[in-house]
Design a protein around this motif. Structure first.
Motif, mmCIF file in Angstrom:
data_model
loop_
_atom_site.group_PDB
_atom_site.id
_atom_site.type_symbol
_atom_site.label_atom_id
_atom_site.label_comp_id
_atom_site.label_asym_id
_atom_site.label_seq_id
_atom_site.Cartn_x
_atom_site.Cartn_y
_atom_site.Cartn_z
ATOM 1 N N PRO A 198 4.814 6.563 36.029
ATOM 2 C CA PRO A 198 5.180 7.672 35.142
ATOM 3 C C PRO A 198 4.135 8.784 35.214
ATOM 4 N N LEU A 199 4.604 10.002 35.318
ATOM 5 C CA LEU A 199 3.710 11.159 35.359
ATOM 6 C C LEU A 199 3.908 11.974 34.091
ATOM 7 N N GLY A 200 2.821 12.165 33.342
ATOM 8 C CA GLY A 200 2.952 12.900 32.082
ATOM 9 C C GLY A 200 1.659 13.563 31.668
ATOM 10 N N ARG A 201 1.727 14.153 30.493
ATOM 11 C CA ARG A 201 0.580 14.877 29.959
ATOM 12 C C ARG A 201 -0.568 13.918 29.643
ATOM 13 N N PRO A 202 -1.798 14.426 29.740
ATOM 14 C CA PRO A 202 -2.173 15.824 29.969
ATOM 15 C C PRO A 202 -2.274 16.214 31.436
ATOM 16 N N MET A 258 8.573 -0.356 46.923
ATOM 17 C CA MET A 258 8.933 1.051 46.777
ATOM 18 C C MET A 258 8.121 1.653 45.634
ATOM 19 N N ARG A 259 7.359 2.696 45.938
ATOM 20 C CA ARG A 259 6.580 3.408 44.924
ATOM 21 C C ARG A 259 7.380 4.636 44.478
ATOM 22 N N ILE A 260 7.721 4.655 43.196
ATOM 23 C CA ILE A 260 8.535 5.737 42.653
ATOM 24 C C ILE A 260 7.726 6.493 41.613
ATOM 25 N N ALA A 261 7.444 7.752 41.884
ATOM 26 C CA ALA A 261 6.826 8.615 40.883
ATOM 27 C C ALA A 261 7.933 9.208 40.033
ATOM 28 N N VAL A 262 7.837 9.016 38.723
ATOM 29 C CA VAL A 262 8.864 9.493 37.804
ATOM 30 C C VAL A 262 8.229 10.450 36.814
ATOM 31 N N THR A 263 8.761 11.645 36.723
ATOM 32 C CA THR A 263 8.208 12.610 35.776
ATOM 33 C C THR A 263 8.590 12.219 34.361
ATOM 34 N N GLY A 264 7.624 12.345 33.465
ATOM 35 C CA GLY A 264 7.845 11.964 32.073
ATOM 36 C C GLY A 264 7.193 10.630 31.776
ATOM 37 N N GLN A 265 6.891 10.417 30.510
ATOM 38 C CA GLN A 265 6.293 9.147 30.088
ATOM 39 C C GLN A 265 7.065 8.467 28.973
ATOM 40 N N ALA A 266 7.737 9.256 28.131
ATOM 41 C CA ALA A 266 8.390 8.676 26.961
ATOM 42 C C ALA A 266 9.895 8.920 26.939
ATOM 43 N N GLY A 267 10.450 9.483 28.000
ATOM 44 C CA GLY A 267 11.881 9.741 28.037
ATOM 45 C C GLY A 267 12.689 8.474 28.223
ATOM 46 N N GLN A 268 13.969 8.559 27.894
ATOM 47 C CA GLN A 268 14.833 7.386 27.962
ATOM 48 C C GLN A 268 14.937 6.831 29.384
ATOM 49 N N VAL A 269 15.069 7.710 30.366
ATOM 50 C CA VAL A 269 15.265 7.233 31.739
ATOM 51 C C VAL A 269 13.993 6.591 32.286
ATOM 52 N N VAL A 270 12.842 7.213 32.065
ATOM 53 C CA VAL A 270 11.612 6.625 32.604
ATOM 54 C C VAL A 270 11.301 5.291 31.939
ATOM 55 N N LEU A 271 11.529 5.180 30.624
ATOM 56 C CA LEU A 271 11.300 3.898 29.955
ATOM 57 C C LEU A 271 12.266 2.839 30.466
ATOM 58 N N ALA A 300 1.160 14.225 44.437
ATOM 59 C CA ALA A 300 0.482 13.787 45.668
ATOM 60 C C ALA A 300 -0.458 12.627 45.401
ATOM 61 N N ALA A 301 -1.160 12.676 44.273
ATOM 62 C CA ALA A 301 -2.123 11.624 43.939
ATOM 63 C C ALA A 301 -1.457 10.285 43.668
ATOM 64 N N SER A 302 -0.169 10.294 43.357
ATOM 65 C CA SER A 302 0.547 9.039 43.080
ATOM 66 C C SER A 302 1.014 8.344 44.357
ATOM 67 N N HIS A 303 0.930 9.020 45.498
ATOM 68 C CA HIS A 303 1.309 8.458 46.798
ATOM 69 C C HIS A 303 2.705 7.817 46.752
ATOM 70 N N PRO A 304 3.721 8.590 46.372
ATOM 71 C CA PRO A 304 5.044 7.996 46.193
ATOM 72 C C PRO A 304 5.816 7.869 47.503
ATOM 73 N N ASP A 305 6.751 6.921 47.518
ATOM 74 C CA ASP A 305 7.756 6.873 48.571
ATOM 75 C C ASP A 305 8.929 7.784 48.226
ATOM 76 N N ILE A 306 9.123 8.024 46.931
ATOM 77 C CA ILE A 306 10.214 8.859 46.446
ATOM 78 C C ILE A 306 9.841 9.358 45.054
ATOM 79 N N VAL A 307 10.379 10.510 44.679
ATOM 80 C CA VAL A 307 10.085 11.114 43.383
ATOM 81 C C VAL A 307 11.382 11.239 42.590
ATOM 82 N N VAL A 308 11.325 10.901 41.307
ATOM 83 C CA VAL A 308 12.465 11.083 40.401
ATOM 84 C C VAL A 308 12.048 12.068 39.316
ATOM 85 N N ASN A 309 12.765 13.170 39.220
ATOM 86 C CA ASN A 309 12.477 14.143 38.164
ATOM 87 C C ASN A 309 13.377 13.851 36.969
#
Length: 296
Positions: free
Chosen positions: A28-32, A1-14, A47-56
């Motif tokens: 993890p999707l983050g800046r810049p 399962m490929r999960i794209a998760v917004t954020g890089q340093a937040g508690q949930v993504v870590l 789109a570039a992450s080719h996810p099966d599901i996205v978590v915001n």
């Protein structure tokens, strides 16, 4: 399962990066490249992450700062959440939106259910509610998970703040008239993985979609949590710290907090088969880890 998760340093993504099972890929999707303040970056990066599901999971979480930066909070928590959901819909994948108890005003005398009337009393709460509305409008293939009082071994949170203050104080005033459910981000991560698998396994099951409450079992006031932290800290050899129980009015903040942040999580347990652990056990595990890291 490929999960794209917004954020890089937040508690949930870590936490998700740490708790991923073999075969799960957390992206993890983050800046810049990915920036919730630049809406045009959202869809191409997802789109570039080719996810099966996205978590915001990314959000403007500085509750007090949001009072003076309400437009930015609304952009990140409201408009950007809708853009994440639209990008997910365009790819034909589900989206999980992490939301909050702050969508309620805290006036009820029981835990909040998903169908209770919302009425945020802070800029942060209004922005997160706007995000929920935007996600619902963007795609039916969503699960909105409201949680509360999040802490973890990572980042800025109540538990780490109490441990830091305890290094220089022997008495700390802590609010004792706000009641909620302290929730470990590692438990949230486990729950998110289960919900994600359910959504992918049963794409036509509407019962799995919608709004769900997701917090630890049990309840406490902030002073209870602080006392539990200092009791375990003392048991591990640190100097004792006394908790002075104070009222919310004795600790004024720019943002008004709900007096009742308790969430009824029956729906999540019934439909997704997910029940988070009782808060004291999860807190103890987190404290053992943090204290060991401090001394080791």
């Amino acid at each position: 399962m490929r999960i794209a998760v917004t954020g890089q340093a937040g508690q949930v993504v870590l936490a998700m990066l740490e708790r991923a099972s073999a075969g799960d890929v957390v992206i993890p999707l983050g800046r810049p490249g990915f920036d919730l303040e630049r809406l045009e970056t959202i869809a191409p990066t997802i789109a570039a992450s080719h996810p099966d599901i996205v978590v915001n999971a990314a959000a403007f979480t500085a509750v007090d700062v949001a009072e003076s930066e309400a437009e930015t909070a609304m952009l990140i928590n409201g408009q950007a959440a809708g853009e994440v959901a639209r990008a997910s819909a365009a790819l034909g994948v589900p989206v999980i939106q992490i939301s909050t108890d702050y969508v309620f005003n805290g006036a009820l005398d029981r835990p909040y259910r998903e169908d209770d009337t919302v009425g945020p009393i802070s800029a942060y709460g209004r922005s997160k509610l706007a995000g929920e509305v935007a996600v619902v409008a963007a795609t039916p293939d969503h699960a909105i998970l409201r949680t509360a009082w999040v802490y973890s071994p990572f980042g800025k949170n109540f538990v780490r703040t109490m441990l830091r203050l305890a290094e220089t104080r022997n008495e700390i005033g802590v609010v004792a008239d706000q009641r909620g459910c302290p929730t470990n981000a590692l438990d949230i991560a486990d729950a998110v993985f289960t919900v994600a698998r359910n959504l992918l396994a049963r794409p036509q099951d509407g019962r799995l979609r919608g709004v769900f409450h997701m917090s630890a079992q049990g309840e406490a006031v902030w002073a209870d949590v602080a006392e539990a932290i200092f009791a375990q800290r003392a048991a591990m050899g640190a100097a004792p710290v006394v908790v002075k129980r104070i009222a919310t009015r004795d600790y004024p903040t720019p943002a008004t907090r709900p007096a009742n942040s308790r969430l009824d999580c029956t729906k999540l347990a019934t439909i997704h088969g997910v029940t988070l652990p009782e808060w004291r056990g999860s807190l103890s595990s987190c404290l053992t880890r943090l204290m060991t890291e401090q001394t080791g």
